[in-house]
Design a protein around this motif. Structure first.
Motif: not given
Lengths: 294, 414, 295
Positions: B90-94, B128-131, B137-141, B375-377
């Motif tokens: 499933m897609q999300f925004n970073t 990498l930090n954001a996911v 690691m929980y997501a693939v950018p 969005d990341i912060l």
């Protein structure tokens, strides 16, 4: 005649599916909503308790206050506009009109179309650089100005206007159903007595159709409280936050902003407001009068 | 039984029942992917993923849902995860959108895969930090987008005898000149999110990286009350004078179209605007100029990721692993991002074949001139409050910069 | 009764100034209602470059049918490019049973609540009325959990149940208020004749409910046919309605918007409700109540 009790029993039995839905889907959800509004939930429900924190935040929010004001403006304009236009169209259509089916379909079609697209079309038509103003300037009337949709203090009226366009046809259909449900003999009697047509409508027909008017008003009121699509499609809540509405607040926080606690708090406030504003009227309409003896 | 345990018990029952049903429904190696890439360019891009995945033995089952910047797709996906019938991916925004799914233990931990394929050395560290949550690691950018570009029409500027601006003062002078000439100086869209992009552009490239990080990352109220931020508020406020009455109701693509058609001078928009430029058979960087920030040139790193919900079926777990691997293969990354108008997430990519604007962006990324996107912060909740404030200020000239600063401080201070 | 199948307000007249004014009003109102439709139709036949020129009222300079073909058979939603035709069958599968069941339940509720006054009837009605005012989105999470528990989540019966649930307040309201205008003597007479709950419902009440059944059908057909959110969440991958495709075509945010295709797709999806509106006319007849009493 079967004993009264037995008959009542089959009435009760017929309502079993309704009871199931009322208890689980409606009562259950309403209670759940209120419960979540007292928590600190984010995107998933969390069952802690933070008191009225969400409500305090809600009423500190400028956007919520504007939303509520807009709802009042939109609501009055929309309900009155739809009722007047819808009633006129219904009465006029009820005069042995040629092509009634075509007119009826034309008045109703806005209701059939996704507002995500028709709202966009209205936004074009009302946009000063694209729509009516632009066309008038092209035709030489350069002083013509119609930019309400672009003005924060007036855009909400344009939203109300498009809302009337969308829903007046439905009111027309409901009232037409009411008109057609009225006994032919009433008209005959009125004609025999020589009462003018307009007086028949005002003094006899409208009171007889009170049920249909109540239906229309409740439907419109539901649409007002839930108004969302039309705002998203036409203005996105803008300019700025000047056309925001409560349902959009709830939905934004429920999904996009991932704060279901605040969203359910807003929904609960809407629910209580409906209870306070419409409750007494509905109570009088439905529960106080002992109109029928079964 | 209190409510929490009761709900948990129900969830167990439900997921047990649905785990079984799910297994039967999903044959081996099928991967149902929820995303919101439905427009022309996006469609072409996501086809690259599908082709590569299917070529390696997978079976991509597409579950695209458009609308509201992914709102509808996220609603669908999250409800399915809760209902015990999760999609394969499933897609999300970073950013922070999926944090809560992680903390509720609903997403698959990708550490083993990251180790196997050495992702932690290959992926851009910001992403990498954001996911990652607590180092896992929980997501693939999959792509990097920068949201802060200033686009301009070289032809309009030339006609007015102006040079492309280098500083914010240049820009304000140019805007005033264009206004005098009767051209739309700044093509701005009416949607609130587009006004927020414009605001962040001023904050990051006039206020600077440090000010941005202090305010958005550290929530430093003193930084909000600093003279630098007041200056940002003033500049942003001045832009209000250079938009036209058609702004309200205009969508972002219509706004950039005004620049493409040489009807307006400038437009602030993310790099997806290149899609519109391509459609009009023009060349980004040549027919439509791009500036990655006036003053401080900075790349604003945002983008998209895929998460993999926990699933029971071994076959489905295998297709998750395969899909994750495919998404990050260098060849696939290049092909996808070229069509998406974005930059690959891997550190070592050649800029060959990229357009001028993408190359400028890549150069900033390599030199370290970048910040993580808001969005990341910050949480979507706070983002939303900022959006309400920014768009209200931008569309109401009676609000003063000082009022804006005060309200901003209230949001940041919580 | 002179002519029971035709509508009649006041006595029939020939062409008088009043009648001319009447038609003038109707034509004027129709023009107002049709203005956006006109913009949609001309836009759907234009090419994208022409649309971007920005004259929304002008006729297409070069007529193109391509947007219509694209909308029906080629528009892409994600990686599938099959237009909106794919979901049409699913939409029918969802709409027909949902419309039928929700109207039936609404009619039974309205009838039972109006004439039989069952225990707790007021409570049912009050809860339904109040529940109707809460935004649907608030219901999503609890409903997903409830339907999962009874194994209906992501199934065809599940989505039908959801439509019946959300149709219930308005349907009940509609029929209850319509039956409120039915003379109570009619009901009493039927009971003296020995009619039971179901006999009176099917033999007396339903036959005189023509106009309100049409209104109910208009509401439900439109609402269910155009529903996007419930179809998306509750129907499951195999039963996704057409509106999910329509939404994917119309609602993209960061891609090129093909306005002509959007307009064509919207008009195409609205065809089914429009046909229902048009053919519903024959049930809009007057004077059945009177006939029932006498007959």
């Amino acid at each position: 005649m079967k004993p009264l009790r037995l008959r009542r029993l089959s009435a009760q039995a017929a309502l079993i599916p309704t009871w199931v839905i009322v208890i689980f889907a409606y009562l259950g959800t309403i209670l759940w909503t209120i419960r979540i509004s007292f928590t600190s939930s984010g995107i998933l429900p969390k069952y802690d308790f933070v008191g009225f924190e969400q409500y305090e935040r809600l009423f500190r929010s400028a956007r919520w206050i504007i939303s509520v004001q807009n709802l009042a403006i939109f609501g009055v304009m929309f309900i009155v506009g739809c009722l007047v236009l819808g009633f006129l169209m219904a009465v006029f259509l009820d005069q042995r009109i040629k092509g009634e089916g075509i007119f009826r379909t034309i008045f109703l079609y806005p209701y059939a179309m996704s507002f995500i697209v028709t709202g966009l079309v209205w936004a074009w038509i009302l946009n000063p650089t694209l729509g009516i103003q632009h066309a008038m300037h092209n035709w030489g009337w350069t002083s013509f100005s119609f930019d309400w949709l672009a003005r924060g203090d007036r855009a909400i009226y344009m939203v109300g206007f498009a809302g009337i366009w969308q829903s007046a046809g439905l009111v027309m259909a409901i009232l037409l159903a009411g008109l057609r449900g009225i006994d032919e003999d009433i008209w005959k009697a009125a004609r025999v007595d020589g009462i003018p047509t307009w007086r028949v409508y005002i003094s006899i027909v409208i009171p007889m159709m009170s049920g249909m008017f109540v239906t229309a008003i409740v439907l419109l009121a539901i649409a007002v409280v839930k108004v969302y699509d039309i705002v998203v499609a036409m203005t996105g809540g803008g300019p700025g936050i000047s056309t925001e509405v409560p349902a959009k607040f709830v939905i934004d926080y429920l999904f996009n902003r991932q704060n279901i606690a605040l969203a359910t708090a807003a929904a609960s406030v809407m629910f209580v407001a409906v209870l306070v504003v419409l409750g007494p009227w509905l109570y009088r309409q439905y529960f106080r009068k002992e109109r029928r003896a079964a | 039984m209190n409510t929490v345990t009761k709900n948990r018990a129900l969830a167990v029952v439900a997921s047990a029942a649905f785990g079984l049903a799910g297994m039967q429904a999903q044959a081996a190696d099928k991967a149902e992917v929820i995303h919101w890439w439905t427009s022309g360019g996006e469609h072409a891009a996501v086809m690259e993923f599908e082709k590569a995945f299917d070529a390696q033995g997978g079976d991509w089952v597409d579950a695209a849902v458009a609308g509201g910047g992914g709102d509808a797709a996220r609603t669908d996906g999250i409800n399915r995860i809760i209902g015990g019938n999760p999609p394969t991916a499933m897609q999300f925004n970073t950013g922070k959108q999926f944090d809560e799914l992680v903390s509720n233990g609903l997403l698959r931990n990708l550490d083993p895969l990251a180790k196997e394929y050495g992702w932690k050395d290959k992926i851009n560290p910001v992403l990498l930090n954001a996911v990652s949550v607590d180092g896992h690691m929980y997501a693939v950018p999959v792509d990097i987008h920068s949201n802060t570009w200033l686009w301009y029409s070289p032809e309009v500027l030339k006609k007015a005898g102006l040079e492309p601006p280098k500083t914010w003062d240049d820009l304000l002078t140019d805007l005033a000149a264009l206004k005098k000439d009767g051209v739309i100086p700044l093509a701005q869209a009416g949607d609130a999110w587009t006004q927020v992009l414009t605001f962040y552009n001023v904050l990051i490239t006039q206020g600077g990286k440090d000010l941005y990080m202090k305010i958005i990352k550290d929530h430093d109220v003193d930084a909000v009350k600093s003279p630098e931020f007041l200056k940002v508020a003033e500049t942003f406020g001045k832009l209000r004078d250079y938009v036209d009455p058609g702004m309200q109701g205009r969508q972002w693509n219509q706004a950039i179209a005004l620049v493409i058609d040489n009807k307006a001078g400038f437009n602030f928009m993310g790099d997806w605007a290149k899609g519109e430029i391509d459609v009009n058979k023009k060349v980004p960087g040549k027919d439509v100029g791009c500036i990655p920030g006036l003053g401080h040139q900075t790349y604003w790193v945002g983008g998209d990721v895929f998460v993999f919900p926990k699933v029971k079926s071994k076959a489905e777990q295998a297709s998750q692993a395969l899909l994750a691997k495919v998404l990050l293969e260098p060849k696939v990354q290049l092909a996808f991002n070229e069509k998406k108008g974005a930059v690959p997430v891997l550190k070592d990519v050649s800029s060959e074949g990229m357009d001028q604007c993408a190359q400028k962006g890549l150069a900033l990324l390599k030199s370290g001139d970048y910040v993580p996107s808001s969005d990341i912060l910050i949480t979507p909740d706070m983002s939303g409050s900022i959006q309400d404030l920014v768009s209200a200020y931008f569309t109401d000239k009676s609000q003063t910069p000082q009022q804006f600063v005060d309200q901003f401080a209230a949001i940041i201070g919580g | 009764m002179s002519d029971p199948i035709h509508p009649r307000g006041a006595k029939p007249r020939h062409l008088t100034p009043g009648r001319i004014g009447l038609y003038a009003f109707l034509v004027f109102a129709a023009a107002f209602f049709l203005l956006p439709f006109y913009v949609m139709v001309v836009t759907s036949f234009k090419t994208m470059p022409e649309i971007q020129q920005g004259n929304i009222f002008s006729l297409p300079s070069k007529l193109t049918l391509a947007p219509w073909v694209t909308a029906w058979a080629k528009a892409c939603t994600g990686v599938n490019c099959e237009g909106i035709r794919v979901g049409v069958l699913n939409s029918f599968k969802i709409m027909i049973p949902s419309t039928f069941l929700s109207i039936l339940l609404g009619a039974i509720n309205g009838y039972a609540l109006s004439f039989w006054r069952p225990r707790g009837g007021n409570l049912i009605f009050a809860v339904l009325l109040m529940g109707a005012f809460i935004p649907y989105q608030v219901y999503l999470y609890p409903l997903v959990r409830m339907l999962s528990m009874v194994s209906l989540y992501n199934t065809l019966p599940g989505i039908i149940v959801v439509h019946v649930i959300f149709g219930m307040p308005v349907m009940t309201l509609l029929f209850r208020n319509y039956y409120a205008a039915v003379p109570v003597d009619l009901f009493k007479a039927a009971r003296i004749d020995g009619g039971g709950f179901w006999t009176i419902f099917t033999r007396v009440m339903l036959p005189m409910s023509g106009p309100i059944l049409v209104v109910a059908a208009i509401l439900q057909v439109t609402g269910i046919w155009n529903d996007f959110l419930f179809g998306l969440i509750f129907a499951g991958r195999d039963h996704l309605p057409m509106t999910v495709e329509l939404n994917n075509i119309v609602n993209t945010t960061t891609g090129t918007k093909a306005y002509n295709v959007n307009m064509a797709a919207t008009i195409l999806t609205a065809m089914v409700p429009l046909i229902v509106y048009f053919v519903s006319g024959r049930w809009f007849v007057r004077g059945i109540a009177a006939g029932a009493v006498k007959g």
